[in-house]
Design a protein around this motif. Sequence first.
Motif, PDB file in Angstrom:
ATOM      1  N   TYR A 201     -88.324  -3.974 -21.644  1.00 11.63           N
ATOM      2  CA  TYR A 201     -87.867  -5.318 -21.993  1.00 11.63           C
ATOM      3  C   TYR A 201     -86.359  -5.385 -22.250  1.00 11.63           C
ATOM      4  O   TYR A 201     -85.847  -6.408 -22.678  1.00 11.63           O
ATOM      5  CB  TYR A 201     -88.646  -5.821 -23.212  1.00 11.63           C
ATOM      6  N   VAL A 202     -85.667  -4.299 -21.964  1.00 12.74           N
ATOM      7  CA  VAL A 202     -84.223  -4.202 -22.207  1.00 12.74           C
ATOM      8  C   VAL A 202     -83.470  -4.591 -20.943  1.00 12.74           C
ATOM      9  O   VAL A 202     -83.833  -4.156 -19.843  1.00 12.74           O
ATOM     10  CB  VAL A 202     -83.850  -2.768 -22.624  1.00 12.74           C
ATOM     11  N   ASP A 203     -82.422  -5.398 -21.081  1.00  9.69           N
ATOM     12  CA  ASP A 203     -81.549  -5.661 -19.939  1.00  9.69           C
ATOM     13  C   ASP A 203     -81.097  -4.342 -19.339  1.00  9.69           C
ATOM     14  O   ASP A 203     -80.631  -3.446 -20.048  1.00  9.69           O
ATOM     15  CB  ASP A 203     -80.323  -6.457 -20.397  1.00  9.69           C
ATOM     16  N   LYS A 204     -81.207  -4.225 -18.017  1.00  7.80           N
ATOM     17  CA  LYS A 204     -80.981  -2.948 -17.353  1.00  7.80           C
ATOM     18  C   LYS A 204     -79.592  -2.381 -17.638  1.00  7.80           C
ATOM     19  O   LYS A 204     -79.405  -1.163 -17.715  1.00  7.80           O
ATOM     20  CB  LYS A 204     -81.156  -3.136 -15.842  1.00  7.80           C
ATOM     21  N   TYR A 205     -78.605  -3.254 -17.819  1.00  9.83           N
ATOM     22  CA  TYR A 205     -77.259  -2.695 -18.012  1.00  9.83           C
ATOM     23  C   TYR A 205     -77.101  -1.972 -19.341  1.00  9.83           C
ATOM     24  O   TYR A 205     -76.236  -1.100 -19.469  1.00  9.83           O
ATOM     25  CB  TYR A 205     -76.169  -3.723 -17.762  1.00  9.83           C
ATOM     26  N   PHE A 206     -77.930  -2.266 -20.333  1.00 10.32           N
ATOM     27  CA  PHE A 206     -77.880  -1.493 -21.573  1.00 10.32           C
ATOM     28  C   PHE A 206     -78.492  -0.105 -21.388  1.00 10.32           C
ATOM     29  O   PHE A 206     -78.010   0.883 -21.956  1.00 10.32           O
ATOM     30  CB  PHE A 206     -78.591  -2.235 -22.698  1.00 10.32           C
ATOM     31  N   ILE A 207     -79.549  -0.020 -20.592  1.00 10.74           N
ATOM     32  CA  ILE A 207     -80.148   1.288 -20.315  1.00 10.74           C
ATOM     33  C   ILE A 207     -79.150   2.157 -19.549  1.00 10.74           C
ATOM     34  O   ILE A 207     -78.959   3.338 -19.862  1.00 10.74           O
ATOM     35  CB  ILE A 207     -81.455   1.106 -19.523  1.00 10.74           C
ATOM     36  N   ARG A 208     -78.506   1.564 -18.556  1.00 10.12           N
ATOM     37  CA  ARG A 208     -77.507   2.325 -17.796  1.00 10.12           C
ATOM     38  C   ARG A 208     -76.308   2.689 -18.664  1.00 10.12           C
ATOM     39  O   ARG A 208     -75.741   3.782 -18.536  1.00 10.12           O
ATOM     40  CB  ARG A 208     -77.090   1.520 -16.574  1.00 10.12           C
ATOM     41  N   SER A 209     -75.914   1.807 -19.556  1.00  6.30           N
ATOM     42  CA  SER A 209     -74.783   2.099 -20.449  1.00  6.30           C
ATOM     43  C   SER A 209     -75.096   3.270 -21.368  1.00  6.30           C
ATOM     44  O   SER A 209     -74.232   4.131 -21.605  1.00  6.30           O
ATOM     45  CB  SER A 209     -74.423   0.866 -21.276  1.00  6.30           C
ATOM     46  N   ARG A 210     -76.315   3.317 -21.890  1.00  6.19           N
ATOM     47  CA  ARG A 210     -76.705   4.444 -22.741  1.00  6.19           C
ATOM     48  C   ARG A 210     -76.583   5.756 -21.965  1.00  6.19           C
ATOM     49  O   ARG A 210     -76.080   6.753 -22.485  1.00  6.19           O
ATOM     50  CB  ARG A 210     -78.140   4.229 -23.246  1.00  6.19           C
TER      51      ARG A 210
END
Length: 365
Positions: free
Chosen positions: A11-20
């Motif tokens: 449920y997380v915007d994909k760009y936050f997952i990639r940023s992590r």
Amino acid sequence: MPTLPQSHLPYVDKYFIRSRRILEREGLNPRVTMQVFFRNGPGVLAGVAEAAELFRAASPLLEHGGQVWALPEGSSFAPLEPVMHIEGPIQDFIELETLYLGILTSRTSLANGIAPPDLTAVAAKARSIRALLPTKNLLYFGARHWHWSMEEAICQTVIAAGFDACATDAGARAAGLAAGVGTIPHALVLVFAHHVGPQQATREATLAFDRHIEPECSRIALVDTFNHEITDSLATAEALPGALWGVRLDTAGELTGQGGAADAGQPFVGGKGVTVSGTAAVRKALDAAGFGHVNIVLSSGFGNLAKVAAFAAAEGRHGRLFESLGIGGLFEAWCATADIVRVEGRALAKTGRAFRENPRLRRIL
């Protein structure tokens, strides 16, 4: 509504997952302060306890000395007043932003008389946007604009109505797509600003994205963080010759984009935020520098049909301006917004935003 999903990640915007992932691989994990506020109000705040539950369940923030301060549940608040400050290592909570904003937005909207999203109305608006822009790439970026428990239903609705992609994996898969989409948020650029300085941050964040993210993901630089939309577009295009697919403009509503008209006398043509004149200035600068192949993605305010129509009409006058829209506002909501405003105790924020003390905040974690 269930309070928390089994796993927050779908449920997380994909760009936050990639940023992590980028932050981990670059070894960057500064302590930051995230500030949350509403433009709407005055009103009553809700969702604080549920947001606290999310931090406890899905983040090591407290183990690492982090803190969360907020107005108490049910408190009154004013427009732009900070309702929450989150402090701690950025890697501990960068992936939670979509969910805690959606929780605060949905619960506060309901507490102030806003009805839940009507999927029939959402579909109608999505179809209207598609009709205005039949050849453009339309991306649903509204996961943070309501509670996570409605994400799949909303994404199914907008994709069926003609949108091309969603920002979360849960929404995308529910709609029959492979995965969510998204590249770089302001939070990643601000961490790089602490690391290399604001002048180099947009370029270096984009280069890091290029180093660590799968090559099939388009390279799209977010260029408005410091209100240097033209300067940072050219810098990233020069740093990634031939590899940069596009630049994203998300200019804050408090600012006039670099090169844009302060007041063009027509709605959405000039003034603050993402405007026709600001977009045209970036397009002209890229073309003049030999980067005509670099596309423009626009976000911020494109749930407004009048704004979409203004940009559609502008392409008839100016020629090609943009290729994609990121759209969140397909239904009414009092939307919570979050910004990094301090890094390692020092002021550092997106231009137009700054840390604001609020003596009414109380520590909740």
